[in-house]
Scaffold this motif. Structure first.
Motif, PDB file in Angstrom:
ATOM      1  N   UNK A 111       0.827  -1.202   0.000  1.00 16.55           N
ATOM      2  CA  UNK A 111       0.000   0.000   0.000  1.00 16.55           C
ATOM      3  C   UNK A 111       0.869   1.262   0.000  1.00 16.55           C
ATOM      4  N   UNK A 112       1.953   1.240   0.763  1.00 18.64           N
ATOM      5  CA  UNK A 112       2.886   2.373   0.756  1.00 18.64           C
ATOM      6  C   UNK A 112       3.452   2.582  -0.638  1.00 18.64           C
ATOM      7  N   UNK A 113       3.866   1.503  -1.276  1.00 15.05           N
ATOM      8  CA  UNK A 113       4.443   1.619  -2.622  1.00 15.05           C
ATOM      9  C   UNK A 113       3.430   2.176  -3.615  1.00 15.05           C
ATOM     10  N   UNK A 114       2.179   1.778  -3.479  1.00 16.00           N
ATOM     11  CA  UNK A 114       1.139   2.294  -4.377  1.00 16.00           C
ATOM     12  C   UNK A 114       0.950   3.799  -4.180  1.00 16.00           C
ATOM     13  N   UNK A 115       0.930   4.241  -2.923  1.00 15.04           N
ATOM     14  CA  UNK A 115       0.793   5.674  -2.655  1.00 15.04           C
ATOM     15  C   UNK A 115       2.042   6.435  -3.092  1.00 15.04           C
ATOM     16  N   UNK A 116       3.218   5.833  -2.931  1.00 15.23           N
ATOM     17  CA  UNK A 116       4.445   6.501  -3.365  1.00 15.23           C
ATOM     18  C   UNK A 116       4.439   6.729  -4.870  1.00 15.23           C
ATOM     19  N   UNK A 117       3.925   5.784  -5.623  1.00 18.27           N
ATOM     20  CA  UNK A 117       3.869   5.963  -7.071  1.00 18.27           C
ATOM     21  C   UNK A 117       2.915   7.102  -7.437  1.00 18.27           C
ATOM     22  N   UNK A 118       1.850   7.292  -6.656  1.00 18.87           N
ATOM     23  CA  UNK A 118       0.951   8.420  -6.902  1.00 18.87           C
ATOM     24  C   UNK A 118       1.623   9.744  -6.576  1.00 18.87           C
ATOM     25  N   UNK A 119       2.425   9.772  -5.522  1.00 20.97           N
ATOM     26  CA  UNK A 119       3.133  11.001  -5.163  1.00 20.97           C
ATOM     27  C   UNK A 119       4.190  11.329  -6.217  1.00 20.97           C
ATOM     28  N   UNK A 120       4.851  10.319  -6.746  1.00 18.55           N
ATOM     29  CA  UNK A 120       5.908  10.549  -7.739  1.00 18.55           C
ATOM     30  C   UNK A 120       5.379  11.204  -9.004  1.00 18.55           C
ATOM     31  N   UNK A 121       4.107  11.038  -9.297  1.00 16.70           N
ATOM     32  CA  UNK A 121       3.507  11.694 -10.458  1.00 16.70           C
ATOM     33  C   UNK A 121       3.664  13.210 -10.358  1.00 16.70           C
TER      34      UNK A 121
END
Length: 124
Positions: A111-121
Motif C-alpha cells: 500500500x505504501x508503494x502504491x501511494x508513493x507511485x501516486x506522489x511521484x507523479x
C-alpha cells in the motif's frame, strides 16, 4: 490577444488549487499507509523480530520528511504515532501467528508503494 491571455491566466488559477488539494490528499494517503504499516510491524514484532519494526519506523520517518518538514519535526511526529500505537491494547505474544503477520506487513508495505507511485507523479 489580451482576452486570450486573461482567459488562460484565469483557467490556470482555477486549476492550481485543485492540483494542490489532490496532492495533499495523496500525501495524506501515503502518511496513513505508513502509519498502518508501522502499526502492523509493531503488532507483529514478536513474530517477525525487531528489525521489521525498525524498518517500518525508518520508512515512516522518511515519508514524513517527504513533505518538506524539518527532520526533527518528522521524528517527533513518528514518535507521536508510535505512542498512539503503543497505547492500544496489544494481543498476547502467543496469539500472534507468523504467516498472517507476514501477509499483513507485506500488504501494508504494498500500500505504501502504491501511494508513493501516486506522489511521484507530482514530482515529474
Amino acid at each position: 490577444m489580451k482576452i486570450v491571455v486573461a482567459f488562460c491566466a484565469m483557467s490556470l488559477a482555477a486549476a492550481m488549487p485543485a492540483t494542490a488539494d489532490n496532492y495533499d490528499s495523496v500525501y495524506r494517503g501515503l502518511t496513513t499507509a505508513s502509519f498502518r504499516h508501522l502499526e502492523a510491524a509493531y503488532r507483529c514484532r514478536s513474530a517477525l523480530g525487531p528489525s521489521a519494526y525498525t524498518q517500518a519506523r525508518v520508512a515512516a520517518e522518511n515519508i514524513m520528511r517527504l513533505s518538506g518538514v524539518p527532520t526533527d519535526v518528522a521524528l517527533r511526529e513518528v514518535t507521536r504515532m508510535v505512542r498512539k500505537i503503543e497505547a492500544r491494547p496489544a494481543a498476547s505474544a502467543a496469539a500472534i501467528e507468523l504467516y498472517p503477520c507476514i501477509a499483513d506487513v507485506r500488504d501494508t508495505l504494498s500500500e505504501i508503494h502504491a501511494w508513493q507511485s501516486r506522489v511521484e507523479v507530482y514530482w515529474r
